[in-house]
Motif scaffolding. Structure first.
Motif, PDB file in Angstrom:
ATOM      1  N   ASP A 115       6.737  -4.479  -6.900  1.00 32.36           N
ATOM      2  CA  ASP A 115       5.981  -3.604  -5.737  1.00 32.36           C
ATOM      3  C   ASP A 115       4.525  -3.990  -5.800  1.00 32.36           C
ATOM      4  O   ASP A 115       4.068  -4.047  -6.999  1.00 32.36           O
ATOM      5  CB  ASP A 115       6.126  -2.015  -6.147  1.00 32.36           C
ATOM      6  N   ASP A 116       3.988  -4.045  -4.714  1.00 28.67           N
ATOM      7  CA  ASP A 116       2.492  -4.458  -4.709  1.00 28.67           C
ATOM      8  C   ASP A 116       1.549  -3.356  -5.040  1.00 28.67           C
ATOM      9  O   ASP A 116       0.511  -3.597  -5.293  1.00 28.67           O
ATOM     10  CB  ASP A 116       2.034  -5.134  -3.437  1.00 28.67           C
ATOM     11  N   SER A 117       2.156  -2.070  -5.089  1.00 30.17           N
ATOM     12  CA  SER A 117       1.405  -0.943  -5.423  1.00 30.17           C
ATOM     13  C   SER A 117       1.751  -0.579  -6.676  1.00 30.17           C
ATOM     14  O   SER A 117       2.836  -0.525  -7.235  1.00 30.17           O
ATOM     15  CB  SER A 117       1.730   0.235  -4.410  1.00 30.17           C
ATOM     16  N   VAL A 152       0.996   1.812  -8.598  1.00 32.26           N
ATOM     17  CA  VAL A 152       1.185   3.363  -8.817  1.00 32.26           C
ATOM     18  C   VAL A 152       2.792   3.385  -8.659  1.00 32.26           C
ATOM     19  O   VAL A 152       3.536   3.882  -9.615  1.00 32.26           O
ATOM     20  CB  VAL A 152       0.657   4.296  -7.830  1.00 32.26           C
ATOM     21  N   ILE A 153       3.318   2.777  -7.693  1.00 35.76           N
ATOM     22  CA  ILE A 153       4.775   2.904  -7.554  1.00 35.76           C
ATOM     23  C   ILE A 153       5.351   2.053  -8.368  1.00 35.76           C
ATOM     24  O   ILE A 153       6.363   2.454  -8.964  1.00 35.76           O
ATOM     25  CB  ILE A 153       5.121   2.293  -5.901  1.00 35.76           C
ATOM     26  N   GLY A 193       3.842  -9.944   3.873  1.00 33.08           N
ATOM     27  CA  GLY A 193       4.552  -8.557   4.242  1.00 33.08           C
ATOM     28  C   GLY A 193       5.990  -8.515   4.111  1.00 33.08           C
ATOM     29  O   GLY A 193       6.510  -7.727   3.636  1.00 33.08           O
ATOM     30  N   ASP A 235      10.341  -3.805  -3.622  1.00 35.03           N
ATOM     31  CA  ASP A 235       9.864  -3.259  -2.299  1.00 35.03           C
ATOM     32  C   ASP A 235       9.922  -4.012  -1.358  1.00 35.03           C
ATOM     33  O   ASP A 235       9.883  -5.248  -1.482  1.00 35.03           O
ATOM     34  CB  ASP A 235       8.296  -3.116  -2.731  1.00 35.03           C
ATOM     35  N   LEU A 261      11.566  -8.574   1.448  1.00 39.29           N
ATOM     36  CA  LEU A 261      13.096  -8.697   1.862  1.00 39.29           C
ATOM     37  C   LEU A 261      13.631 -10.129   1.564  1.00 39.29           C
ATOM     38  O   LEU A 261      14.772 -10.374   1.205  1.00 39.29           O
ATOM     39  CB  LEU A 261      13.239  -8.344   3.248  1.00 39.29           C
ATOM     40  N   GLN A 306      10.787   1.524   3.504  1.00 45.03           N
ATOM     41  CA  GLN A 306      10.240   2.500   4.265  1.00 45.03           C
ATOM     42  C   GLN A 306      10.743   2.563   5.789  1.00 45.03           C
ATOM     43  O   GLN A 306      10.452   3.465   6.560  1.00 45.03           O
ATOM     44  CB  GLN A 306       8.774   2.775   4.607  1.00 45.03           C
ATOM     45  N   ARG A 357       8.549  -4.573   1.347  1.00 45.10           N
ATOM     46  CA  ARG A 357       7.281  -5.014   2.047  1.00 45.10           C
ATOM     47  C   ARG A 357       6.458  -5.536   0.723  1.00 45.10           C
ATOM     48  O   ARG A 357       5.665  -4.666   0.411  1.00 45.10           O
ATOM     49  CB  ARG A 357       6.659  -3.994   2.915  1.00 45.10           C
ATOM     50  N   LEU A 381      12.354   8.102  -4.058  1.00 41.96           N
ATOM     51  CA  LEU A 381      11.503   8.336  -5.217  1.00 41.96           C
ATOM     52  C   LEU A 381      11.255   9.652  -5.801  1.00 41.96           C
ATOM     53  O   LEU A 381      11.099   9.952  -6.932  1.00 41.96           O
ATOM     54  CB  LEU A 381      10.472   7.281  -5.042  1.00 41.96           C
ATOM     55  N   GLY A 386       5.559   3.999 -11.543  1.00 41.50           N
ATOM     56  CA  GLY A 386       6.456   5.085 -11.284  1.00 41.50           C
ATOM     57  C   GLY A 386       7.875   4.996 -11.549  1.00 41.50           C
ATOM     58  O   GLY A 386       8.503   5.443 -12.040  1.00 41.50           O
ATOM     59  N   VAL A 387       8.284   3.959 -10.751  1.00 37.31           N
ATOM     60  CA  VAL A 387       9.761   3.441 -10.707  1.00 37.31           C
ATOM     61  C   VAL A 387       9.923   3.030 -12.086  1.00 37.31           C
ATOM     62  O   VAL A 387      11.016   3.252 -12.649  1.00 37.31           O
ATOM     63  CB  VAL A 387       9.812   2.173  -9.646  1.00 37.31           C
ATOM     64  N   LYS A 410      12.210   5.024   0.312  1.00 39.92           N
ATOM     65  CA  LYS A 410      11.108   5.520  -0.615  1.00 39.92           C
ATOM     66  C   LYS A 410      11.080   6.773  -0.984  1.00 39.92           C
ATOM     67  O   LYS A 410      10.596   7.354  -1.869  1.00 39.92           O
ATOM     68  CB  LYS A 410       9.591   4.802  -0.229  1.00 39.92           C
TER      69      LYS A 410
END
Lengths: 587, 219
Positions: free
Chosen positions: B10-12, B14-15, B62, B55, B66, B86, B57, B112, B18-19, B109
């Motif tokens: 995931d590019d975030s 935090v996520i 972007g 993720d 997928l 999303q 995206r 989560l 978290g995951v 998402k």
């Protein structure tokens, strides 16, 4: 000259003719001579009147009438009235001077009297002859002619001087008249097809007139020198000869009349010219129409370029002098700011009406062309800017959607994860129940926010349209429509983004209208991409009555479709369902 | 029992973290984290895990998430791929599934926030099964809600059908519905008969049959 004046002048000529004829009859002149004299003069009068009548603005008419009047000046010999007789003898044949002037004018490209020196020489010579005849000749004293009337003007009767003047002036006249004839011939040969076509009768008429006049003068000189005629013919040939000479003279005014009329009726097909201009615009076509209308294949249509130069039809730039050789110029439009110019055969100046009419039509055509080009340019600019605006709006929507997903939504998911972790940690006994409940509420609210944000983003710009294409996006629309929607979609490849989104939003808006207003139980969506057209149709079985002009949603749709060069139609009879159909051009 | 290895992409950050934490807490060993499609593929190639949580995206462009997920499904059939998305549109999920429902999952998402759901799905995918988000299945059912065959089902049966499509095992479904496995088997026989489908003892094939039926509306 006005027709009324022409008529008055012609009446004067007729009066002269009548007087001359009556005098001739009274003095026992030969009837055939009288008849020919009368007829020739009257032919000038009729031709002159005809010219005035048909071309009041042309100078030919009055000049021919003048010729008619002058014709009879020499015919008063037999009257027995010394003043009239000697004045007539002295000033006979001045119609030749007028004819020479007319020939020089009509044969010159710009209808100017040129060369003036030639005519001045001729006039001078003729005046000299008249003067000689007036003051040097007195047959009573010189020839002992008792029957002859005395010359009241003979101040210095002198046979040798008279004969000398007579020979010199007549030879000079014969030469000058021949020169005038040759000048006209040379000009005719040099002029373009327009001039040749309009002016060949003038050569015949003028040439005949000059030849006859030159022959007359030559005959005077010859007979004065030798005492005999240059052409001695036995009867009946002598009669035939003098009849022919008279016949030739009668042809002269007819020839001039013909030229005048020819110039009037010379190629003036303004209709075909106007029709030629109606063909698709383009300077070549205008030039061709001009060349055809004016009958001048050498004509050039010039457009003003920078700093006094002109652009020719093939796009070359040139200054006027280079183009001007052997051509006349006519400006089109305002003198100080011409919209065009035509370089043409100078002979066309003889047809000022035609030229002016053509120039007027041309000016209108060019003005029209300019306005059309301006309009086209404006339309192109507006179309392009509208397309850019739509593209920019489209881009903006995509950007907002991305920002929502990748920015706000990601952060909310992050918040949710943090809350989740907090809840996990907070399971310990030391955290109050109230706080754990609040954590749960916060997590729930965050979840809702994520869901709402997803809906919002999709409304702004559906990611699925870009990611999966029109088919998936339309299928998603149909699925969420709330009523059964048949989807038939024949689109093989991905289309440009702006076209896909225009199609998508058209279908989305049409389906929204169907759900909100139509009370339909069924709808169908058909999308076909064939050739260079994307056709889409959304129809329902609802109550109809939708109007492109009333619903702002439909109006906005139509604008959107038009912005990409397409068309939107709404067919919606009350009670007959609604059919929204759009055609969008594709690459 | 071997520890299940997982990669989180995931590019975030935090996520991602978290995951990873949720998975770690749930018994996975997160062996690598990736920020984009290329890092993910490199990590998978280096040591194919049991599970890759991706993720949908990701950079670049972007759509790399997928694309990478599809690549893993094609080139590393032993790796379970769980896509976090999303997007509610079933098209994404159906494209991810392709021709089979083995070792694949598609969750919104939103999930989560429901740790247990996420872990449940992760385990199912890692074990060779499938996990489709209930909201996505609901979308598919919504599209078919007027289908005669679907209207013949009782509410209870329709609920069971959704759970089957989500990829739950018979036992899990029976548990959720509060019935015995035996009863559920009878019920699912009735469902399949009403839909005109052939019941299949293999879970994945059964899920696929149901999904194909539900997808009928979209295409």
């Amino acid at each position: 000259m006005s027709r009324r004046r022409g008529l008055a002048l012609a009446s004067l000529v007729v009066a002269f003719a009548t007087v001359t004829t009556l005098v001739g009859i009274a003095s026992g002149a030969p009837p055939q001579f009288l008849l020919l004299d009368l007829l020739t003069g009257l032919t000038f009068a009729v031709a002159g009147l005809g010219a005035v009548w048909l071309r009041p603005e042309a100078r030919t008419g009055p000049w021919l009438l003048l010729c008619g009047a002058l014709w009879y000046v020499g015919s008063y010999g037999p009257s027995g009235q010394p003043v009239v007789t000697y004045l007539g003898f002295a000033f006979e044949a001045y119609y030749d001077l007028v004819l020479a002037a007319l020939l020089l004018v009509l044969s010159s490209p710009a209808h100017r009297l040129h060369p003036r020196a030639l005519l001045a020489a001729l006039a001078g010579t003729m005046l000299a002859r008249s003067l000689g005849r007036l003051v040097l000749l007195d047959p009573v004293r010189l020839f002992d002619c008792a029957d002859c009337p005395p010359n009241p003007f003979a101040l210095w009767p002198d046979l040798t001087a008279f004969e000398t003047v007579e020979i010199v002036t007549n030879v000079a006249m014969a030469g000058l008249l021949t020169l005038v004839g040759l000048t006209a011939l040379w000009r005719l040969l040099r002029s373009g097809p327009v001039g040749r076509r309009a002016r060949w009768p003038i050569l015949i008429a003028g040439g005949l007139a000059m030849t006859a006049a030159a022959f007359d003068a030559f005959e005077y000189a010859w007979s004065t020198t030798t005492g005999s005629l240059p052409v001695e013919l036995a009867e009946p040939w002598n009669g035939v000869f003098s009849w022919t000479m008279f016949g030739v003279r009668t042809l002269v005014p007819i020839g001039f009349l013909l030229v005048t009329l020819r110039i009037r009726s010379a190629p003036g097909p303004l209709g075909p010219f106007a029709a030629g201009l109606e063909r698709p615009a383009g300077s070549g076509t205008v030039g061709d129409a001009l060349r055809t209308a004016l009958g001048d294949p050498s004509l050039l249509l010039l457009r003003p370029a920078d700093s006094g130069t002109w652009t020719t039809e093939d796009g070359a730039q040139a200054a006027l002098p280079d183009l001007g050789q052997g051509r006349a110029f006519t400006l089109v439009g305002r003198e100080d700011r011409p919209s065009a110019a035509i370089a043409h055969d100078p002979a066309l100046l003889e047809q000022p009406e035609l030229l002016e009419a053509v120039v007027r039509v041309l000016r209108l055509a060019l003005e029209n062309e300019r306005l059309e080009a301006e309009l086209r340019e404006q339309l192109r600019a507006v179309t392009e800017s509208r397309e850019r605006i739509v593209m920019a709006a489209e881009e903006e929507r995509r950007r907002v959607e991305r920002d929502l997903h990748d920015g706000a939504q990601q952060r909310l998911v992050g918040v949710m994860l943090a809350l989740q972790q907090a809840r996990g940690t907070a399971d310990a006994d030391m955290v109050p129940e109230a706080l754990r409940e609040q954590l749960a509420v916060a997590a729930h609210e965050t979840n809702e926010a994520i869901r709402e944000l997803r809906e919002l983003a999709r409304g702004i710009h559906p990611a699925i349209l870009e990611d999966e294409g029109l088919r998936a996006a339309v299928a998603a629309l149909a699925r969420r429509a709330g009523i059964p929607v048949d989807v038939r979609l024949t689109v093989d490849a991905r289309l440009p983004r702006v076209i896909e989104s225009t199609a998508y939003f058209t279908i989305a808006e049409a389906l929204t209208n169907t759900l909100r207003h139509a009370g339909a139980s069924h709808a169908s969506v058909r999308v076909v991409h064939a050739g260079q057209t994307l056709e889409l149709e959304v129809s329902d079985d609802g109550q109809g009555g939708a109007d492109l002009e009333r619903g702002s949603g439909l109006r906005g749709l139509a604008d959107r479709v038009m912005a990409v060069g397409g068309r939107l139609e709404v067919e919606s009879k009350a009670g007959g369902g609604t059919r929204v159909r759009a055609t969008i051009p594709t690459p | 029992m071997t520890t299940l290895r997982a990669i989180v992409a995931d590019d975030s950050v935090v996520i991602r973290q978290g995951v990873a934490r949720i998975l770690s807490d749930g018994g996975f060993r997160v062996v690598a984290e990736a920020r984009d499609g290329d890092e993910l593929l490199d990590a998978v190639a280096a040591e194919p895990p049991h599970l890759a949580v991706v993720d949908i995206r990701m950079p670049p462009g972007g759509s790399a998430g997928l694309t990478a997920a599809l690549t893993i499904r094609e080139r590393f059939p032993t790796v379970g791929v769980l896509v976090l998305s999303q997007f509610l549109e079933p098209e994404y999920a159906l494209r991810l599934l392709g021709a089979g429902v083995d070792r694949v999952g598609y969750l919104l998402k939103d999930r989560l926030g429901e740790t247990q759901e996420l872990l449940d799905a992760a385990h199912r995918v890692a074990a060779g099964g499938s996990a489709l988000d209930p909201a996505v299945i609901a979308e598919l059912v919504r599209a078919r809600r007027r289908d005669d065959r679907l209207t013949r089902l009782t509410n209870r049966e329709r609920e069971a059908l959704g759970l089957i499509a989500e990829g739950h095992s018979n036992r899990a479904i029976a548990e959720r519905l509060g019935i015995t496995t035996k009863t559920l088997e009878g019920m699912s026989g009735a469902i399949f008969a009403k839909l005109g489908l052939e019941d299949d003892p293999d879970v994945n094939r059964r899920v696929l049959a149901v999904l194909l039926f539900l997808d009928g509306a979209a295409g």
